[in-house]
Design a protein around this motif. Structure first.
Motif, PDB file in Angstrom:
ATOM      1  N   VAL A  42       0.825  -1.214   0.000  1.00 31.33           N
ATOM      2  CA  VAL A  42       0.000   0.000   0.000  1.00 31.33           C
ATOM      3  C   VAL A  42       0.859   1.265   0.000  1.00 31.33           C
ATOM      4  CG1 VAL A  42      -1.653   1.342   1.365  1.00 31.33           C
ATOM      5  CG2 VAL A  42      -1.999  -1.108   1.063  1.00 31.33           C
ATOM      6  N   LYS A  43       1.940   1.272   0.764  1.00 28.15           N
ATOM      7  CA  LYS A  43       2.774   2.476   0.897  1.00 28.15           C
ATOM      8  C   LYS A  43       3.616   2.745  -0.349  1.00 28.15           C
ATOM      9  CE  LYS A  43       3.166   2.335   5.934  1.00 28.15           C
ATOM     10  NZ  LYS A  43       4.054   2.037   7.071  1.00 28.15           N
ATOM     11  N   THR A  44       4.251   1.720  -0.888  1.00 27.64           N
ATOM     12  CA  THR A  44       5.203   1.929  -1.997  1.00 27.64           C
ATOM     13  C   THR A  44       4.599   1.689  -3.381  1.00 27.64           C
ATOM     14  OG1 THR A  44       5.969  -0.365  -1.950  1.00 27.64           O
ATOM     15  CG2 THR A  44       7.104   1.196  -0.505  1.00 27.64           C
ATOM     16  N   GLY A  45       3.486   0.952  -3.439  1.00 29.50           N
ATOM     17  CA  GLY A  45       2.909   0.589  -4.734  1.00 29.50           C
ATOM     18  C   GLY A  45       3.646  -0.550  -5.417  1.00 29.50           C
ATOM     19  N   LEU A  46       4.588  -1.178  -4.686  1.00 29.00           N
ATOM     20  CA  LEU A  46       5.406  -2.251  -5.266  1.00 29.00           C
ATOM     21  C   LEU A  46       4.615  -3.557  -5.348  1.00 29.00           C
ATOM     22  CD1 LEU A  46       8.348  -2.949  -6.157  1.00 29.00           C
ATOM     23  CD2 LEU A  46       8.759  -3.654  -3.804  1.00 29.00           C
ATOM     24  N   LEU A  47       4.759  -4.251  -6.479  1.00 32.70           N
ATOM     25  CA  LEU A  47       4.125  -5.559  -6.640  1.00 32.70           C
ATOM     26  C   LEU A  47       4.823  -6.567  -5.728  1.00 32.70           C
ATOM     27  CD1 LEU A  47       2.176  -7.466  -8.261  1.00 32.70           C
ATOM     28  CD2 LEU A  47       4.084  -7.824  -9.834  1.00 32.70           C
ATOM     29  N   VAL A  48       4.063  -7.158  -4.817  1.00 32.99           N
ATOM     30  CA  VAL A  48       4.626  -8.117  -3.860  1.00 32.99           C
ATOM     31  C   VAL A  48       4.435  -9.554  -4.339  1.00 32.99           C
ATOM     32  CG1 VAL A  48       4.506  -8.949  -1.458  1.00 32.99           C
ATOM     33  CG2 VAL A  48       4.174  -6.523  -1.955  1.00 32.99           C
ATOM     34  N   SER A  49       3.288  -9.835  -4.944  1.00 30.81           N
ATOM     35  CA  SER A  49       3.070 -11.193  -5.455  1.00 30.81           C
ATOM     36  C   SER A  49       2.094 -11.182  -6.620  1.00 30.81           C
ATOM     37  CB  SER A  49       2.563 -12.126  -4.341  1.00 30.81           C
ATOM     38  OG  SER A  49       1.169 -12.053  -4.206  1.00 30.81           O
ATOM     39  N   ARG A  50       2.256 -12.183  -7.480  1.00 35.83           N
ATOM     40  CA  ARG A  50       1.331 -12.394  -8.600  1.00 35.83           C
ATOM     41  C   ARG A  50       1.160 -13.896  -8.780  1.00 35.83           C
ATOM     42  NH1 ARG A  50       3.651 -10.030 -13.417  1.00 35.83           N
ATOM     43  NH2 ARG A  50       2.584  -8.071 -12.960  1.00 35.83           N
ATOM     44  N   ARG A  51      -0.082 -14.329  -8.821  1.00 36.61           N
ATOM     45  CA  ARG A  51      -0.367 -15.753  -9.011  1.00 36.61           C
ATOM     46  C   ARG A  51      -1.422 -15.926 -10.098  1.00 36.61           C
ATOM     47  NH1 ARG A  51      -2.323 -17.719  -3.395  1.00 36.61           N
ATOM     48  NH2 ARG A  51      -3.178 -15.618  -3.321  1.00 36.61           N
ATOM     49  N   TRP A  52      -1.363 -17.091 -10.736  1.00 36.20           N
ATOM     50  CA  TRP A  52      -2.298 -17.415 -11.820  1.00 36.20           C
ATOM     51  C   TRP A  52      -3.018 -18.729 -11.515  1.00 36.20           C
ATOM     52  CZ3 TRP A  52      -3.300 -14.552 -16.174  1.00 36.20           C
ATOM     53  CH2 TRP A  52      -2.429 -13.488 -16.445  1.00 36.20           C
ATOM     54  N   ARG A  53      -4.255 -18.810 -11.998  1.00 35.77           N
ATOM     55  CA  ARG A  53      -4.993 -20.068 -11.871  1.00 35.77           C
ATOM     56  C   ARG A  53      -5.863 -20.261 -13.101  1.00 35.77           C
ATOM     57  NH1 ARG A  53      -8.519 -21.311  -6.502  1.00 35.77           N
ATOM     58  NH2 ARG A  53      -9.861 -19.654  -7.306  1.00 35.77           N
ATOM     59  N   GLU A  54      -5.873 -21.490 -13.616  1.00 37.55           N
ATOM     60  CA  GLU A  54      -6.707 -21.829 -14.769  1.00 37.55           C
ATOM     61  C   GLU A  54      -7.660 -22.943 -14.380  1.00 37.55           C
ATOM     62  OE1 GLU A  54      -4.836 -22.360 -18.618  1.00 37.55           O
ATOM     63  OE2 GLU A  54      -2.953 -21.603 -17.806  1.00 37.55           O
ATOM     64  N   LYS A  55      -8.722 -23.068 -15.152  1.00 38.70           N
ATOM     65  CA  LYS A  55      -9.644 -24.192 -14.953  1.00 38.70           C
ATOM     66  C   LYS A  55      -8.938 -25.488 -15.349  1.00 38.70           C
ATOM     67  CE  LYS A  55     -13.403 -21.716 -14.054  1.00 38.70           C
ATOM     68  NZ  LYS A  55     -13.902 -21.672 -12.672  1.00 38.70           N
ATOM     69  N   ASN A  56      -9.203 -26.554 -14.599  1.00 35.14           N
ATOM     70  CA  ASN A  56      -8.626 -27.852 -14.989  1.00 35.14           C
ATOM     71  C   ASN A  56      -9.511 -28.502 -16.047  1.00 35.14           C
ATOM     72  OD1 ASN A  56     -10.787 -29.059 -13.612  1.00 35.14           O
ATOM     73  ND2 ASN A  56      -9.613 -29.229 -11.711  1.00 35.14           N
ATOM     74  N   THR A  57      -9.125 -29.689 -16.482  1.00 37.57           N
ATOM     75  CA  THR A  57      -9.836 -30.343 -17.585  1.00 37.57           C
ATOM     76  C   THR A  57     -11.294 -30.650 -17.243  1.00 37.57           C
ATOM     77  OG1 THR A  57      -8.856 -32.390 -16.789  1.00 37.57           O
ATOM     78  CG2 THR A  57      -7.847 -31.387 -18.717  1.00 37.57           C
ATOM     79  N   LEU A  58     -11.599 -30.772 -15.951  1.00 36.23           N
ATOM     80  CA  LEU A  58     -12.977 -31.063 -15.545  1.00 36.23           C
ATOM     81  C   LEU A  58     -13.787 -29.792 -15.286  1.00 36.23           C
ATOM     82  CD1 LEU A  58     -12.255 -34.025 -13.096  1.00 36.23           C
ATOM     83  CD2 LEU A  58     -13.085 -34.152 -15.441  1.00 36.23           C
ATOM     84  N   GLY A  59     -13.143 -28.638 -15.502  1.00 39.78           N
ATOM     85  CA  GLY A  59     -13.859 -27.377 -15.324  1.00 39.78           C
ATOM     86  C   GLY A  59     -13.751 -26.787 -13.938  1.00 39.78           C
ATOM     87  N   GLY A  60     -13.080 -27.498 -13.034  1.00 47.34           N
ATOM     88  CA  GLY A  60     -12.883 -26.977 -11.682  1.00 47.34           C
ATOM     89  C   GLY A  60     -11.677 -26.053 -11.631  1.00 47.34           C
TER      90      GLY A  60
END
Length: 203
Positions: A42-60
């Protein structure tokens, strides 16, 4: 146009925001069903983490894949033995950016600086870490440059070694800096929930 197209997809994504523990958490849901979760200081505006998630083959929902930030050590279940836990002396590769550069840290590398070489493989669109003693080898890409379709620049890459940690720095090109500035303006428009209102789906 490539820079604009990625920015446009960020703008088009459904976004929710939450401020918690001194971090602004943004959750993106893209039209193709992919999810991205980012945390900014919040103070510096620096990106601390980034994560990705996709649907699996069954749609979950699949598992979160970490792009930036500390790797999370998986909690061992009650039935799992401590013996299968990863050795704490193994090299740990993680990305931890600054405002002006992409930065990677590889912990538990005790060899002196002259052992390492870090190079850019332009055709393969990746960076490669090699050691003259053949003890460590790592190939990694810079997803940000791929998303903005920008070329890799050998001159932007430097590295140093201290406290058993290899630190690799890649200066962000001006196109990325400009795009990040645009994104921050965009994120300020996202209505932010208070931490008492629940999580923003990043868990």
């Amino acid at each position: 146009m490539a820079v604009r197209s990625w920015l446009e997809s960020l703008r088009a994504a459904s976004k929710t925001a939450l401020v918690q523990d001194g971090k602004r958490k943004i959750h993106y849901l893209f039209e193709d069903g992919k999810e991205m979760a980012e945390e900014y200081d919040v103070k510096t505006g620096l990106l601390v983490s980034r994560r990705w998630r996709e649907k699996n083959t069954l749609g979950g929902s699949g598992k979160w894949q970490i792009e930036v930030g500390e790797p999370t050590s998986p909690l061992l279940g009650l039935l799992e033995s401590e013996l299968i836990k990863e050795s704490s002396s193994n090299p740990v590769f993680m990305r931890k950016d600054t405002l002006s550069s992409f930065q990677w840290r590889i912990r538990n590398l005790p060899y002196p600086r002259e052992v390492y070489s870090v190079s850019v493989e332009k055709e393969q669109r990746c960076c490669v870490i090699r050691t003259t003693n053949k003890k460590y080898y790592k190939k990694f890409s810079i997803p940000d440059l791929d998303r903005y379709q920008l070329p890799l620049d050998t001159a932007a890459l430097t590295f140093t070694h201290a406290n058993n940690t290899l630190i690799i720095t890649y200066q962000k090109p001006k196109e990325i800096l400009a795009a990040e500035e645009q994104l921050q303006k965009e994120l300020k428009k996202v209505k932010t929930a208070n931490s008492g209102d629940g999580d923003c789906k990043t868990q």
